[in-house]
Design a protein around this motif. Structure first.
Motif, short mmCIF file in Angstrom:
data_model
loop_
_atom_site.label_atom_id
_atom_site.label_comp_id
_atom_site.label_asym_id
_atom_site.label_seq_id
_atom_site.Cartn_x
_atom_site.Cartn_y
_atom_site.Cartn_z
N ILE A 42 0.88 -1.22 -0.21
CA ILE A 42 0.02 -0.10 -0.07
C ILE A 42 1.04 1.13 0.06
N LYS A 43 0.88 2.03 -1.05
CA LYS A 43 1.79 3.36 -1.17
C LYS A 43 0.75 4.40 -1.52
N PHE A 44 1.29 5.64 -1.15
CA PHE A 44 0.55 6.81 -1.36
C PHE A 44 1.10 7.64 -2.05
N ASN A 45 0.37 8.57 -2.58
CA ASN A 45 0.66 9.69 -3.54
C ASN A 45 0.96 11.01 -2.77
N ILE A 46 2.00 11.12 -2.36
CA ILE A 46 2.17 12.08 -1.19
C ILE A 46 2.92 13.41 -1.67
N GLY A 47 2.42 14.65 -1.61
CA GLY A 47 3.02 15.82 -2.26
C GLY A 47 3.42 16.44 -0.89
N SER A 48 4.42 17.57 -1.18
CA SER A 48 5.13 18.10 -0.12
C SER A 48 3.78 18.99 0.66
N GLY A 49 3.59 18.85 2.04
CA GLY A 49 2.88 19.47 2.86
C GLY A 49 1.63 19.20 2.94
N LYS A 50 1.27 17.76 2.07
CA LYS A 50 -0.14 17.50 1.83
C LYS A 50 -0.63 16.72 3.18
N LEU A 51 -1.81 17.02 3.53
CA LEU A 51 -2.30 16.35 4.85
C LEU A 51 -3.45 15.18 4.59
N VAL A 52 -3.78 15.10 3.20
CA VAL A 52 -4.60 13.95 2.75
C VAL A 52 -4.14 13.56 1.48
N ALA A 53 -3.65 12.22 1.51
CA ALA A 53 -3.21 11.38 0.32
C ALA A 53 -3.96 10.32 0.13
N GLN A 54 -4.10 9.69 -1.48
CA GLN A 54 -4.74 8.67 -1.76
C GLN A 54 -3.43 7.56 -2.03
N SER A 55 -4.18 6.26 -1.93
CA SER A 55 -3.41 5.02 -2.52
C SER A 55 -3.89 4.65 -3.98
N PRO A 56 -2.95 4.44 -4.94
CA PRO A 56 -3.29 3.99 -6.03
C PRO A 56 -3.43 2.57 -6.21
N SER A 57 -2.94 1.81 -4.99
CA SER A 57 -2.77 0.06 -4.98
C SER A 57 -3.69 -0.44 -4.07
N GLU A 84 -7.33 6.09 1.72
CA GLU A 84 -6.82 7.32 1.85
C GLU A 84 -6.24 7.55 3.14
N VAL A 85 -5.38 8.56 3.35
CA VAL A 85 -4.58 8.71 4.69
C VAL A 85 -4.83 10.06 4.94
N LEU A 86 -5.19 10.44 6.28
CA LEU A 86 -4.84 11.80 6.88
C LEU A 86 -3.70 11.88 7.81
N PHE A 87 -2.88 12.87 7.58
CA PHE A 87 -1.79 13.04 8.60
C PHE A 87 -1.99 14.12 9.60
N LEU A 88 -2.00 13.43 10.83
CA LEU A 88 -2.46 14.52 11.89
C LEU A 88 -1.46 14.47 12.98
#
Length: 285
Positions: A27-42, A46-50
């Motif tokens: 399970i990998k996530f498309n994480i951009g710089s400073g993003k607090l929400v990211a989706q997984s293509p696999s 989705e992840v929330l960073f808290l």
């Protein structure tokens, strides 16, 4: 199709260990710089960073379906949330500590003392259980400096290696609780989300079981095979194959990381040679 939403710590060791475990589970996530929400293509997640201490509230309120959080934070927030799995990393303890120059004679040492902590709920429950009346002073940040600046008589805080206590002339005197990372879940997941959680747990179990075991290959004289097989039970039983050299066999098995050196010693005593071990990527029982 529904997606799971998982809350993770946005930075720090718990973040790194959580992301590593999920990556090993495919399970990998498309994480951009400073993003607090990211989706997984696999995987449908989705992840929330808290912040770590915000995750229990997020699960209790149903904003996220799952969260990876320290056991200490779950105990401190005291929400009624379920533990889906103990993850075995980010281990620490929550302990009472006092200046190393003071003599410690027992738990009653803390009677009528001022104790600085970021975990007042856990500490108050402990003192109530022990019949200790103390002044709990809640602070955030550098708890360990409180005795040195005259703010408190002792502290109650996370201890990993103990080096921070030593650096501040403190000594650990009582371990109140052990903590590790937990996968926690919200109540009343839909049938579809529960099925996704079951698949996630299946993957995590495969990774974690693999990480706690090693694959072992060795050569043994045929008259020692029975003794060696009794040491190496494996998942069912070891694999025994004849070698080109007459009178010798190759034995393959899986051993627990915790018992590795103990077992290796016994193997050598019973005539095993050419012992090779390999890490296991995934292990499905």
């Amino acid at each position: 199709m529904e997606k799971l939403r998982i809350a993770l710590q946005k930075k720090g060791r718990l973040h790194d260990d959580s992301m590593k475990l999920l990556k090993e589970a495919g399970i990998k996530f498309n994480i951009g710089s400073g993003k607090l929400v990211a989706q997984s293509p696999s995987f449908p997640i989705e992840v929330l960073f808290l912040r770590d201490d915000d995750i229990p509230q997020t699960i209790a309120d149903g904003v996220a379906d799952l969260g990876v959080v320290g056991e200490n934070e779950v105990a401190e927030k005291d929400f009624d949330i379920a533990v889906a799995k103990r993850l075995g990393f980010s281990k620490c303890r929550i302990s009472l500590a006092i200046p190393k120059s003071e003599e410690y004679t027992g738990k009653k040492h803390f009677q009528n003392k001022k104790i600085a902590t970021s975990y007042p709920v856990i500490l108050q429950k402990y003192f109530d259980k022990e019949g200790i009346d103390a002044d709990i002073h809640e602070i955030t940040g550098s708890v360990e400096i409180a005795p040195g600046i005259g703010l408190a008589d002792g502290i109650f805080d996370i201890v990993s290696s103990g080096s921070t206590l030593v650096a501040n002339s403190l000594k650990e005197v009582e371990v109140v609780m052990q903590s590790e990372a937990l996968l926690v879940k919200a109540d009343n997941l839909s049938t579809e989300k529960q099925a996704l959680l079951d698949e996630l747990l299946f993957r995590l179990n495969a990774v974690m079981t693999a990480n706690s075991n090693k694959y072992i290959l060795l050569n043994a004289p045929n008259d020692k095979v029975d003794e060696i097989v009794s040491i190496l039970p494996g998942m069912k039983s070891p694999t025994v194959l004849p070698l080109a050299e007459e009178g010798w066999s190759s034995i393959h098995s899986v051993i627990s990381e915790k018992k590795f050196w103990e077992i290796i010693g016994k193997l050598k005593e019973n005539g095993a040679e050419g012992i090779i071990t390999f890490p296991i990527e995934k292990m499905i029982l």
